[in-house]
Design a protein around this motif. Structure first.
Motif, PDB file in Angstrom:
ATOM      1  N   PHE A 129       0.774  -1.241   0.171  1.00  0.00           N
ATOM      2  CA  PHE A 129      -0.003  -0.001   0.002  1.00  0.00           C
ATOM      3  C   PHE A 129       0.943   1.094  -0.104  1.00  0.00           C
ATOM      4  N   VAL A 130       0.775   1.846  -1.144  1.00  0.00           N
ATOM      5  CA  VAL A 130       1.896   2.784  -1.365  1.00  0.00           C
ATOM      6  C   VAL A 130       1.297   4.222  -1.535  1.00  0.00           C
ATOM      7  N   GLY A 131       1.729   5.421  -1.118  1.00  0.00           N
ATOM      8  CA  GLY A 131       1.432   6.965  -1.410  1.00  0.00           C
ATOM      9  C   GLY A 131       2.329   7.760  -1.964  1.00  0.00           C
ATOM     10  N   VAL A 132       2.254   9.156  -1.905  1.00  0.00           N
ATOM     11  CA  VAL A 132       3.012   9.865  -2.510  1.00  0.00           C
ATOM     12  C   VAL A 132       3.063  11.051  -1.372  1.00  0.00           C
ATOM     13  N   ASN A 133       4.300  11.727  -1.047  1.00  0.00           N
ATOM     14  CA  ASN A 133       4.371  12.685   0.060  1.00  0.00           C
ATOM     15  C   ASN A 133       4.341  13.849  -0.668  1.00  0.00           C
ATOM     16  N   ASN A 134       4.701  15.087   0.031  1.00  0.00           N
ATOM     17  CA  ASN A 134       4.667  16.466  -0.419  1.00  0.00           C
ATOM     18  C   ASN A 134       5.772  16.650  -1.072  1.00  0.00           C
ATOM     19  N   HIS A 135       6.897  15.801  -1.162  1.00  0.00           N
ATOM     20  CA  HIS A 135       8.165  16.052  -2.069  1.00  0.00           C
ATOM     21  C   HIS A 135       7.916  15.174  -3.183  1.00  0.00           C
ATOM     22  N   PHE A 136       6.812  14.510  -3.584  1.00  0.00           N
ATOM     23  CA  PHE A 136       6.576  13.450  -4.725  1.00  0.00           C
ATOM     24  C   PHE A 136       7.406  12.168  -4.542  1.00  0.00           C
ATOM     25  N   GLN A 137       7.662  11.905  -3.275  1.00  0.00           N
ATOM     26  CA  GLN A 137       8.505  10.797  -2.875  1.00  0.00           C
ATOM     27  C   GLN A 137       7.434   9.610  -2.591  1.00  0.00           C
ATOM     28  N   SER A 138       7.637   8.187  -3.060  1.00  0.00           N
ATOM     29  CA  SER A 138       6.706   7.160  -2.749  1.00  0.00           C
ATOM     30  C   SER A 138       7.042   6.852  -1.373  1.00  0.00           C
ATOM     31  N   ILE A 139       5.750   6.692  -0.501  1.00  0.00           N
ATOM     32  CA  ILE A 139       6.037   6.219   0.848  1.00  0.00           C
ATOM     33  C   ILE A 139       5.362   5.046   1.030  1.00  0.00           C
ATOM     34  N   ILE A 140       5.721   3.863   1.625  1.00  0.00           N
ATOM     35  CA  ILE A 140       4.946   2.707   2.010  1.00  0.00           C
ATOM     36  C   ILE A 140       4.201   2.792   3.218  1.00  0.00           C
ATOM     37  N   PHE A 141       3.013   2.405   3.050  1.00  0.00           N
ATOM     38  CA  PHE A 141       2.011   2.691   4.298  1.00  0.00           C
ATOM     39  C   PHE A 141       1.948   1.069   4.762  1.00  0.00           C
ATOM     40  N   ALA A 142       1.734   0.087   4.290  1.00  0.00           N
ATOM     41  CA  ALA A 142       1.930  -1.116   4.852  1.00  0.00           C
ATOM     42  C   ALA A 142       2.189  -2.145   3.682  1.00  0.00           C
ATOM     43  N   GLY A 143       2.553  -3.398   4.043  1.00  0.00           N
ATOM     44  CA  GLY A 143       2.895  -4.354   3.242  1.00  0.00           C
ATOM     45  C   GLY A 143       2.170  -5.639   3.744  1.00  0.00           C
ATOM     46  N   VAL A 144       1.760  -6.555   2.838  1.00  0.00           N
ATOM     47  CA  VAL A 144       1.040  -7.863   2.960  1.00  0.00           C
ATOM     48  C   VAL A 144       1.545  -9.052   2.299  1.00  0.00           C
ATOM     49  N   LEU A 145       1.674 -10.123   2.949  1.00  0.00           N
ATOM     50  CA  LEU A 145       1.864 -11.249   2.142  1.00  0.00           C
ATOM     51  C   LEU A 145       0.475 -12.011   2.096  1.00  0.00           C
ATOM     52  N   VAL A 146      -0.097 -12.312   0.838  1.00  0.00           N
ATOM     53  CA  VAL A 146      -1.220 -13.219   1.104  1.00  0.00           C
ATOM     54  C   VAL A 146      -1.272 -14.501   0.386  1.00  0.00           C
ATOM     55  N   VAL A 147      -2.069 -15.532   0.782  1.00  0.00           N
ATOM     56  CA  VAL A 147      -1.834 -16.963   0.130  1.00  0.00           C
ATOM     57  C   VAL A 147      -2.152 -16.818  -1.434  1.00  0.00           C
ATOM     58  N   ASP A 148      -3.132 -16.014  -1.741  1.00  0.00           N
ATOM     59  CA  ASP A 148      -3.506 -15.937  -3.102  1.00  0.00           C
ATOM     60  C   ASP A 148      -4.271 -14.678  -3.455  1.00  0.00           C
ATOM     61  N   GLU A 149      -4.606 -14.756  -4.933  1.00  0.00           N
ATOM     62  CA  GLU A 149      -5.153 -13.226  -5.178  1.00  0.00           C
ATOM     63  C   GLU A 149      -6.696 -13.506  -5.303  1.00  0.00           C
ATOM     64  N   THR A 150      -7.409 -13.991  -4.479  1.00  0.00           N
ATOM     65  CA  THR A 150      -8.763 -14.286  -4.555  1.00  0.00           C
ATOM     66  C   THR A 150      -9.453 -13.063  -3.941  1.00  0.00           C
ATOM     67  N   GLU A 151     -10.672 -12.825  -4.159  1.00  0.00           N
ATOM     68  CA  GLU A 151     -11.712 -11.925  -3.492  1.00  0.00           C
ATOM     69  C   GLU A 151     -11.417 -12.211  -1.988  1.00  0.00           C
ATOM     70  N   GLU A 152     -11.573 -13.188  -1.443  1.00  0.00           N
ATOM     71  CA  GLU A 152     -11.364 -13.263   0.115  1.00  0.00           C
ATOM     72  C   GLU A 152     -10.070 -12.942   0.545  1.00  0.00           C
ATOM     73  N   SER A 153      -8.908 -13.222  -0.072  1.00  0.00           N
ATOM     74  CA  SER A 153      -7.700 -12.954   0.436  1.00  0.00           C
ATOM     75  C   SER A 153      -7.626 -11.178   0.385  1.00  0.00           C
ATOM     76  N   PHE A 154      -8.200 -10.572  -0.843  1.00  0.00           N
ATOM     77  CA  PHE A 154      -7.956  -9.204  -0.768  1.00  0.00           C
ATOM     78  C   PHE A 154      -8.848  -8.463   0.172  1.00  0.00           C
ATOM     79  N   MET A 155     -10.209  -9.199   0.260  1.00  0.00           N
ATOM     80  CA  MET A 155     -11.159  -8.358   1.436  1.00  0.00           C
ATOM     81  C   MET A 155     -10.405  -8.635   2.684  1.00  0.00           C
ATOM     82  N   TRP A 156      -9.870  -9.732   3.139  1.00  0.00           N
ATOM     83  CA  TRP A 156      -9.062  -9.837   4.428  1.00  0.00           C
ATOM     84  C   TRP A 156      -7.813  -8.394   4.328  1.00  0.00           C
ATOM     85  N   ALA A 157      -7.335  -8.409   3.375  1.00  0.00           N
ATOM     86  CA  ALA A 157      -6.017  -7.584   3.188  1.00  0.00           C
ATOM     87  C   ALA A 157      -6.537  -6.106   3.312  1.00  0.00           C
ATOM     88  N   PHE A 158      -7.881  -5.665   2.816  1.00  0.00           N
ATOM     89  CA  PHE A 158      -8.159  -4.404   2.813  1.00  0.00           C
ATOM     90  C   PHE A 158      -8.806  -3.957   4.137  1.00  0.00           C
TER      91      PHE A 158
END
Length: 186
Positions: free
Chosen positions: A36-65
């Motif tokens: 989960f990445v954003g941009v700060n006031n200096h136009f630099q990428s900033i990481i808000f969070a990281g996640v490892l998920v088992v797969d890329e299913t709707e259920e996994s993304f629901m949990w991640a979000f």
């Protein structure tokens, strides 16, 4: 999923727009890794969070979000930029119904290049017209007329990828803006 207090503070300040991307099984654990990445006031990428998920299913993304919202004390971003992942779209609709989500332009163009082949080359008229329609049209009517002419000129009215992009737009989910353009997915 992980985030620390500094990441939560950064999100509180710069979390209006978040990009959520997963790399596909490129890590030691052979699991999709998301940022989960954003941009700060200096136009630099900033990481808000990281996640490892088992797969890329709707259920996994629901949990991640859901976990992301929990870690960010329930505050959803105004916009989330995603690739054309249908499971991610569905999970966002469910977990963050008031958050706009948009397709990042880079994956859209990458897929256009792959699916359209030589037609979408740097020197082709099609490529120039495609970008013009996506970046320069100000009204729905202008966009639809430009899109129609683009498809007719190159006989792409039934091309599956072009049809999908247009249908996303017809259902109110499509938008390409200036700056770092995106196609709206909602």
């Amino acid at each position: 999923m992980w985030a620390n207090e500094n990441r939560r503070l950064q999100y509180k300040i710069f979390g209006d727009v978040v990009t959520c991307e997963t790399t596909y099984r490129t890590n030691l654990y052979n699991m999709p890794f998301g940022l989960f990445v954003g941009v700060n006031n200096h136009f630099q990428s900033i990481i808000f969070a990281g996640v490892l998920v088992v797969d890329e299913t709707e259920e996994s993304f629901m949990w991640a979000f859901s976990e992301f919202l929990r870690m960010m004390v329930g505050v959803a971003p105004r916009t989330v930029l995603i690739d054309q992942n249908k499971a991610m779209e569905l999970a966002l609709n469910s977990i963050m119904p008031n958050t706009a989500h948009r397709w990042c332009k880079w994956p859209v163009l990458k897929k256009a290049k792959k699916t359209l082949g030589p037609l979408y080359s740097k020197k082709s008229d099609f490529s120039l017209e495609f970008h013009k329609v996506g970046n320069s049209m100000l009204t729905v009517d202008e966009f639809e007329e430009g899109w129609r002419m683009l498809l007719e000129k190159d006989k792409l009215q039934t091309h599956p990828y072009m049809t999908r992009l247009f249908e996303a737009g017809r259902s109110g989910r499509s938008h390409i803006s200036k700056g770092r353009p995106v196609i709206k997915a909602r």
